[in-house]
Design a protein around this motif. Structure first.
Motif, PDB file in Angstrom:
ATOM      1  N   LYS A   1       0.795  -1.225   0.000  1.00 14.67           N
ATOM      2  CA  LYS A   1       0.000   0.000   0.000  1.00 14.67           C
ATOM      3  C   LYS A   1       0.830   1.280   0.000  1.00 14.67           C
ATOM      4  O   LYS A   1       0.299   2.360  -0.284  1.00 14.67           O
ATOM      5  N   SER A   2       2.109   1.175   0.304  1.00 14.33           N
ATOM      6  CA  SER A   2       2.972   2.361   0.260  1.00 14.33           C
ATOM      7  C   SER A   2       3.489   2.647  -1.148  1.00 14.33           C
ATOM      8  O   SER A   2       4.075   3.710  -1.410  1.00 14.33           O
ATOM      9  N   ILE A   3       3.269   1.717  -2.091  1.00 15.44           N
ATOM     10  CA  ILE A   3       3.710   1.908  -3.475  1.00 15.44           C
ATOM     11  C   ILE A   3       2.847   2.985  -4.132  1.00 15.44           C
ATOM     12  O   ILE A   3       1.623   2.992  -3.994  1.00 15.44           O
ATOM     13  N   THR A   4       3.493   3.905  -4.838  1.00 14.90           N
ATOM     14  CA  THR A   4       2.774   4.992  -5.507  1.00 14.90           C
ATOM     15  C   THR A   4       1.873   4.448  -6.607  1.00 14.90           C
ATOM     16  O   THR A   4       2.313   3.662  -7.459  1.00 14.90           O
ATOM     17  N   LYS A   5       0.606   4.856  -6.615  1.00 12.98           N
ATOM     18  CA  LYS A   5      -0.329   4.427  -7.654  1.00 12.98           C
ATOM     19  C   LYS A   5      -0.020   5.158  -8.958  1.00 12.98           C
ATOM     20  O   LYS A   5       0.186   6.367  -8.968  1.00 12.98           O
ATOM     21  N   MET A   6      -0.023   4.386 -10.055  1.00  9.93           N
ATOM     22  CA  MET A   6       0.273   4.934 -11.372  1.00  9.93           C
ATOM     23  C   MET A   6      -0.962   4.859 -12.269  1.00  9.93           C
ATOM     24  O   MET A   6      -1.834   4.018 -12.072  1.00  9.93           O
ATOM     25  N   GLY A   7      -1.013   5.761 -13.243  1.00 13.18           N
ATOM     26  CA  GLY A   7      -2.121   5.770 -14.194  1.00 13.18           C
ATOM     27  C   GLY A   7      -1.591   5.805 -15.619  1.00 13.18           C
ATOM     28  O   GLY A   7      -0.400   6.040 -15.845  1.00 13.18           O
ATOM     29  N   VAL A   8      -2.481   5.561 -16.586  1.00 11.20           N
ATOM     30  CA  VAL A   8      -2.097   5.530 -18.002  1.00 11.20           C
ATOM     31  C   VAL A   8      -2.733   6.704 -18.727  1.00 11.20           C
ATOM     32  O   VAL A   8      -3.943   6.931 -18.632  1.00 11.20           O
ATOM     33  N   CYS A   9      -1.916   7.445 -19.463  1.00  8.90           N
ATOM     34  CA  CYS A   9      -2.403   8.600 -20.225  1.00  8.90           C
ATOM     35  C   CYS A   9      -3.329   8.128 -21.343  1.00  8.90           C
ATOM     36  O   CYS A   9      -3.033   7.162 -22.054  1.00  8.90           O
ATOM     37  N   GLY A  10      -4.451   8.820 -21.519  1.00  6.03           N
ATOM     38  CA  GLY A  10      -5.435   8.442 -22.525  1.00  6.03           C
ATOM     39  C   GLY A  10      -5.085   8.838 -23.937  1.00  6.03           C
ATOM     40  O   GLY A  10      -5.804   8.479 -24.880  1.00  6.03           O
ATOM     41  N   HIS A  11      -3.964   9.540 -24.134  1.00  4.00           N
ATOM     42  CA  HIS A  11      -3.538   9.929 -25.481  1.00  4.00           C
ATOM     43  C   HIS A  11      -2.651   8.828 -26.063  1.00  4.00           C
ATOM     44  O   HIS A  11      -1.591   8.521 -25.523  1.00  4.00           O
ATOM     45  N   HIS A  12      -3.092   8.226 -27.182  1.00  7.96           N
ATOM     46  CA  HIS A  12      -2.375   7.083 -27.748  1.00  7.96           C
ATOM     47  C   HIS A  12      -0.952   7.426 -28.154  1.00  7.96           C
ATOM     48  O   HIS A  12      -0.073   6.550 -28.151  1.00  7.96           O
ATOM     49  N   ALA A  13      -0.714   8.687 -28.521  1.00  6.26           N
ATOM     50  CA  ALA A  13       0.620   9.083 -28.980  1.00  6.26           C
ATOM     51  C   ALA A  13       1.423   9.774 -27.878  1.00  6.26           C
ATOM     52  O   ALA A  13       2.382  10.501 -28.164  1.00  6.26           O
ATOM     53  N   CYS A  14       1.053   9.549 -26.637  1.00  9.91           N
ATOM     54  CA  CYS A  14       1.772  10.159 -25.508  1.00  9.91           C
ATOM     55  C   CYS A  14       3.255   9.765 -25.567  1.00  9.91           C
ATOM     56  O   CYS A  14       3.588   8.607 -25.818  1.00  9.91           O
ATOM     57  N   SER A  15       4.137  10.734 -25.322  1.00  9.70           N
ATOM     58  CA  SER A  15       5.574  10.489 -25.417  1.00  9.70           C
ATOM     59  C   SER A  15       6.181   9.906 -24.136  1.00  9.70           C
ATOM     60  O   SER A  15       7.330   9.471 -24.141  1.00  9.70           O
ATOM     61  N   VAL A  16       5.405   9.871 -23.055  1.00  9.19           N
ATOM     62  CA  VAL A  16       5.907   9.315 -21.797  1.00  9.19           C
ATOM     63  C   VAL A  16       6.058   7.799 -21.952  1.00  9.19           C
ATOM     64  O   VAL A  16       5.137   7.140 -22.456  1.00  9.19           O
ATOM     65  N   PRO A  17       7.181   7.220 -21.536  1.00 13.47           N
ATOM     66  CA  PRO A  17       7.372   5.769 -21.655  1.00 13.47           C
ATOM     67  C   PRO A  17       6.223   4.977 -21.017  1.00 13.47           C
ATOM     68  O   PRO A  17       5.912   5.157 -19.844  1.00 13.47           O
ATOM     69  N   GLY A  18       5.614   4.106 -21.828  1.00 13.69           N
ATOM     70  CA  GLY A  18       4.511   3.300 -21.328  1.00 13.69           C
ATOM     71  C   GLY A  18       3.248   4.100 -21.047  1.00 13.69           C
ATOM     72  O   GLY A  18       2.275   3.569 -20.515  1.00 13.69           O
ATOM     73  N   ARG A  19       3.286   5.420 -21.369  1.00 13.92           N
ATOM     74  CA  ARG A  19       2.159   6.334 -21.106  1.00 13.92           C
ATOM     75  C   ARG A  19       1.783   6.342 -19.624  1.00 13.92           C
ATOM     76  O   ARG A  19       0.650   6.661 -19.252  1.00 13.92           O
ATOM     77  N   THR A  20       2.743   6.005 -18.761  1.00 13.65           N
ATOM     78  CA  THR A  20       2.460   5.818 -17.338  1.00 13.65           C
ATOM     79  C   THR A  20       3.039   6.937 -16.482  1.00 13.65           C
ATOM     80  O   THR A  20       4.233   7.246 -16.574  1.00 13.65           O
ATOM     81  N   VAL A  21       2.172   7.538 -15.658  1.00 14.37           N
ATOM     82  CA  VAL A  21       2.598   8.614 -14.744  1.00 14.37           C
ATOM     83  C   VAL A  21       1.888   8.421 -13.403  1.00 14.37           C
ATOM     84  O   VAL A  21       0.971   7.617 -13.287  1.00 14.37           O
ATOM     85  N   GLU A  22       2.309   9.191 -12.398  1.00 15.21           N
ATOM     86  CA  GLU A  22       1.643   9.107 -11.093  1.00 15.21           C
ATOM     87  C   GLU A  22       0.177   9.524 -11.235  1.00 15.21           C
ATOM     88  O   GLU A  22      -0.134  10.555 -11.832  1.00 15.21           O
ATOM     89  N   ARG A  23      -0.693   8.729 -10.665  1.00 16.87           N
ATOM     90  CA  ARG A  23      -2.126   8.983 -10.839  1.00 16.87           C
ATOM     91  C   ARG A  23      -2.563  10.320 -10.235  1.00 16.87           C
ATOM     92  O   ARG A  23      -3.420  11.004 -10.776  1.00 16.87           O
ATOM     93  N   ARG A  24      -1.984  10.683  -9.108  1.00 14.21           N
ATOM     94  CA  ARG A  24      -2.415  11.911  -8.432  1.00 14.21           C
ATOM     95  C   ARG A  24      -2.097  13.171  -9.229  1.00 14.21           C
ATOM     96  O   ARG A  24      -2.673  14.229  -8.975  1.00 14.21           O
ATOM     97  N   SER A  25      -1.203  13.055 -10.212  1.00 19.80           N
ATOM     98  CA  SER A  25      -0.835  14.230 -11.015  1.00 19.80           C
ATOM     99  C   SER A  25      -1.606  14.316 -12.330  1.00 19.80           C
ATOM    100  O   SER A  25      -1.420  15.246 -13.106  1.00 19.80           O
ATOM    101  N   MET A  26      -2.497  13.338 -12.586  1.00 20.83           N
ATOM    102  CA  MET A  26      -3.179  13.272 -13.882  1.00 20.83           C
ATOM    103  C   MET A  26      -4.383  14.211 -13.957  1.00 20.83           C
ATOM    104  O   MET A  26      -4.960  14.599 -12.936  1.00 20.83           O
ATOM    105  N   LEU A  27      -4.748  14.561 -15.189  1.00 26.34           N
ATOM    106  CA  LEU A  27      -5.917  15.399 -15.458  1.00 26.34           C
ATOM    107  C   LEU A  27      -7.029  14.527 -16.019  1.00 26.34           C
ATOM    108  O   LEU A  27      -6.789  13.677 -16.876  1.00 26.34           O
ATOM    109  N   SER A  28      -8.259  14.734 -15.558  1.00 28.13           N
ATOM    110  CA  SER A  28      -9.404  13.951 -16.032  1.00 28.13           C
ATOM    111  C   SER A  28     -10.264  14.765 -16.975  1.00 28.13           C
ATOM    112  O   SER A  28     -10.380  15.990 -16.832  1.00 28.13           O
ATOM    113  N   CYS A  29     -10.868  14.068 -17.940  1.00 30.36           N
ATOM    114  CA  CYS A  29     -11.804  14.719 -18.854  1.00 30.36           C
ATOM    115  C   CYS A  29     -13.006  15.198 -18.043  1.00 30.36           C
ATOM    116  O   CYS A  29     -13.594  14.434 -17.273  1.00 30.36           O
ATOM    117  N   ASN A  30     -13.379  16.455 -18.215  1.00 29.24           N
ATOM    118  CA  ASN A  30     -14.504  17.023 -17.453  1.00 29.24           C
ATOM    119  C   ASN A  30     -15.849  16.450 -17.886  1.00 29.24           C
ATOM    120  O   ASN A  30     -16.834  16.570 -17.152  1.00 29.24           O
TER     121      ASN A  30
END
Length: 289
Positions: free
Chosen positions: A222-251
């Motif tokens: 439970k101490s492991i940081t939760k990760m999320g996947v960017c919804g943009h197919h051409a995202c340049s981030v490796p694996g499209r994976t970033v920290e979930r708490r920093s992500m933006l959601s579609c309104n």
């Protein structure tokens, strides 16, 4: 007060012991012996009797599984007459999932799996009872995989369970699979679980099984940081994976998440139709409540 005679007391005791001995014998019959007895005693042509026998056999086999692994993690009993189709459906789903390259398109495996089973088993795709059996089987296997430290397999099983449970919910609410919005929301969640960190993975499995078998494991991760996947197919981030708490959601749909404002804007032309359909479908469901 007259004391009972020694002879009568002995006779009563003998009967009691014999009765208890018979009960112990029935209770202690080995599970494999019970299974063999049920399989051999199969000369009835009555459909109801055969169905009852099938359910009894499945129950005995489930008890054997409980004895072997310690817990069934909520696994439902699969009647013997459904075993082939349940197993083949699961194998077809797995083969479809593995038939495409996930690195090129994170959404492709689950879409391929869905297509494979819908084409081969369209009747099972609409059968709530069988889908529930399959979902419980995937949850069981996922839980066992986590306990055995096989995280890669656990991700696949958890992903499959999530997808089928979403299908069950869709059918239960009277929906169909004809619209892209019916799959859009769950596919985004599936993609995240496919690449999930152990915290997210164990959390999902733990909340969907009736036992406490993953409680200790959850404390460890439970101490492991939760990760999320960017919804943009051409995202340049490796694996499209970033920290979930920093992500933006579609309104609009609240299902698509992005690593940055740039990715959200770039994805909008493709996401707009899906988003509008999903919002419309959700509004229709809300109006019927």
């Amino acid at each position: 007060m007259t004391m009972p005679s020694k002879k009568k007391k002995k006779k009563k005791s003998s009967r009691g012991n014999a009765r208890k001995g018979n009960n112990r014998k029935k209770k202690e019959e080995p599970i494999d012996a019970q299974m063999e007895r049920l399989k051999m005693n199969d000369d009835s042509n009555d459909e109801v009797a055969l169905l009852e026998k099938s359910i009894k056999l499945a129950t005995v086999e489930k008890e054997a599984l409980d004895a072997a692994v310690g817990c069934s993690h909520g696994l439902l009993v699969v009647p013997s007459h459904d075993r082939f189709i349940i197993k083949d459906f699961a194998d077809t789903f797995a083969d479809g999932y593995k038939s495409v390259d996930a690195e090129a398109n994170l959404e492709a495996p689950i879409c391929a799996a869905s297509k494979a089973v819908k084409e081969k088993y369209p009747e099972v795709w609409e059968d709530l009872a069988k889908l529930k059996l399959l979902a419980s089987m995937f949850l069981f296997n996922g839980t066992q995989a986590v306990l055995e430290e096989d995280i890669g397999s656990a991700r696949f099983f958890a992903t499959s369970a999530l997808f089928l449970r979403a299908r069950i919910k869709r059918i239960s609410s009277g929906g169909t699979s004809s619209s892209s919005s019916s799959l859009f929301g769950v596919i985004m969640k599936v993609v995240e679980l496919t690449n999930a960190d152990e915290h997210t993975l164990v959390h999902y499995l733990r909340k969907n099984i009736p036992c406490f078998c993953l409680n200790e494991k959850y404390k460890q991760v439970k101490s492991i940081t939760k990760m999320g996947v960017c919804g943009h197919h051409a995202c340049s981030v490796p694996g499209r994976t970033v920290e979930r708490r920093s992500m933006l959601s579609c309104n609009g749909c609240r299902n698509a998440n992005y690593c940055s404002r740039e990715c959200q804007k770039a994805a909008w032309p493709n996401h707009k139709e899906e988003c509008d359909e999903y919002v419309e479908a959700r509004a229709g469901l809300d109006s019927t409540k």
